[in-house]
Design an enzyme around this catalytic site. Sequence first.
Site, PDB file in Angstrom:
ATOM      1  CG  LEU A   1      -1.983  -1.092   1.289  1.00  0.00           C
ATOM      2  CD1 LEU A   1      -2.732  -1.037   2.608  1.00  0.00           C
ATOM      3  CD2 LEU A   1      -2.962  -0.976   0.122  1.00  0.00           C
ATOM      4  N   GLY A   2       2.060   1.164   0.527  1.00  0.00           N
ATOM      5  CA  GLY A   2       2.907   2.350   0.575  1.00  0.00           C
ATOM      6  C   GLY A   2       4.187   2.066   1.327  1.00  0.00           C
TER       7      GLY A   2
ATOM      8  N   GLY B   1       7.368   4.264   3.696  1.00  0.00           N
ATOM      9  CA  GLY B   1       7.923   5.478   4.256  1.00  0.00           C
ATOM     10  C   GLY B   1       9.386   5.275   4.595  1.00  0.00           C
ATOM     11  N   GLY B   2       9.967   6.258   5.268  1.00  0.00           N
ATOM     12  CA  GLY B   2      11.373   6.176   5.589  1.00  0.00           C
ATOM     13  C   GLY B   2      11.713   5.073   6.563  1.00  0.00           C
ATOM     14  CG  MET B   3      11.684   5.517  10.211  1.00  0.00           C
ATOM     15  SD  MET B   3      11.406   6.133  11.875  1.00  0.00           S
ATOM     16  CE  MET B   3      12.590   7.486  11.919  1.00  0.00           C
ATOM     17  N   GLY B   4       9.412   2.338   7.374  1.00  0.00           N
ATOM     18  CA  GLY B   4       8.665   1.100   7.262  1.00  0.00           C
ATOM     19  C   GLY B   4       7.828   1.023   6.004  1.00  0.00           C
TER      20      GLY B   4
ATOM     21  CB  VAL C   1       1.604   0.536   4.729  1.00  0.00           C
ATOM     22  CG1 VAL C   1       0.171   0.173   5.119  1.00  0.00           C
ATOM     23  CG2 VAL C   1       2.171   1.559   5.714  1.00  0.00           C
TER      24      VAL C   1
ATOM     25  CE  LYS D   1       2.183   2.933  10.341  1.00  0.00           C
ATOM     26  NZ  LYS D   1       2.103   4.149  11.184  1.00  0.00           N
TER      27      LYS D   1
ATOM     28  CG  ASP E   1       1.191  14.663  11.661  1.00  0.00           C
ATOM     29  OD1 ASP E   1       1.178  15.850  11.258  1.00  0.00           O
ATOM     30  OD2 ASP E   1       1.669  13.731  11.006  1.00  0.00           O
TER      31      ASP E   1
END
Length: 343
Positions: free
Chosen positions: A21-22, A24-27, A29, A43, A138
Amino acid sequence: MESLMPSDPRRIGGIELHGRLGEGGMGQVFFGVTPGGDQVAVKIVHKAYADREDIRERFAREVTAMSMVQGPRVASLIAAAGPDDDQPWLAMEYVRGFTLRDFVHGHGPLDAGMGAALGDLLAEGLGAVHEAGLLHRDLKPANILLSGDGPKIIDFGLVSLGEALDSGAAELTTSGVTLGTPVTMSPEQVSTPTSLTPAADVYSMGASLLFALTSHYPYERRQMPALLWAITDPETAPDLSGVPPELVPVVAGLIAHRADERHDLDEARDRFQHLLASAGFAPGEAYVRLAAVTYIERPSDPPADVDPPRAEPRRERTPRTPTPVVERLASRLSSAYQRDRSL
């Protein structure tokens, strides 16, 4: 959804993974299906960060937050890694539909009635977060999913409470990392990120609602220093152009410069519901209409009828929340929060 890469896991905690699904910098999904047939977004922290104690603690904090918050306006935690698992992971309900950001970019702003309905439901969801003794920190259009059942708040990666906020913010500020998303951050989140109250989330909700109504944020500048200066300068008024006149007072009250001058969530809900009544809507009717107007399945959404995984020959552990780590963290955070409230 993208196909799994050869190096991607196929199953974790009994959950069968079907696609990406996607990332990021640390993991990463993934889309997965539990043995019970629940469709989930999983995640997983990258192996390169799995041994870092600070990353594991922040991830545990996110799991704690999701397990503490209950309600229809917040995406639910389904399962999570155990404390001894090599890689931290969590599985939350998979929510179909666009984010508020993508919906506005693709379909334009909401009208006054639907904006009031959205504001009312966001206040309900944020209220559930605050009732659990948490701050989101956030809330932004990209963290609001427009599902077939209405908006849902997601992503508790920056959640904070009491001492955890103080230590986490100090650490991240020292390393130069911004806590939150600047265009929806309150003045105090820019200037004093270690001393936040629920009013900071209220501001972010108001900034997100302003975007939903106008396609722009309270403050927009080309350069980051100019943006942060505008947010923190009490003499620089937010840009309310495009807000329907009947919603200007409540939006302005949500993003007031001083935290103690902002509407609280109960007051905001009263105002939104009064506006809906003036427009001839019962709240329930407005909520249904909002979902009908804003729910659009993404082209990348996985199929709705994915079968649950078949049982493996060997016995697997039941997916569970990492209780020893999470309970200790939750106890410490709750104690700190109660102590702060008594001051």
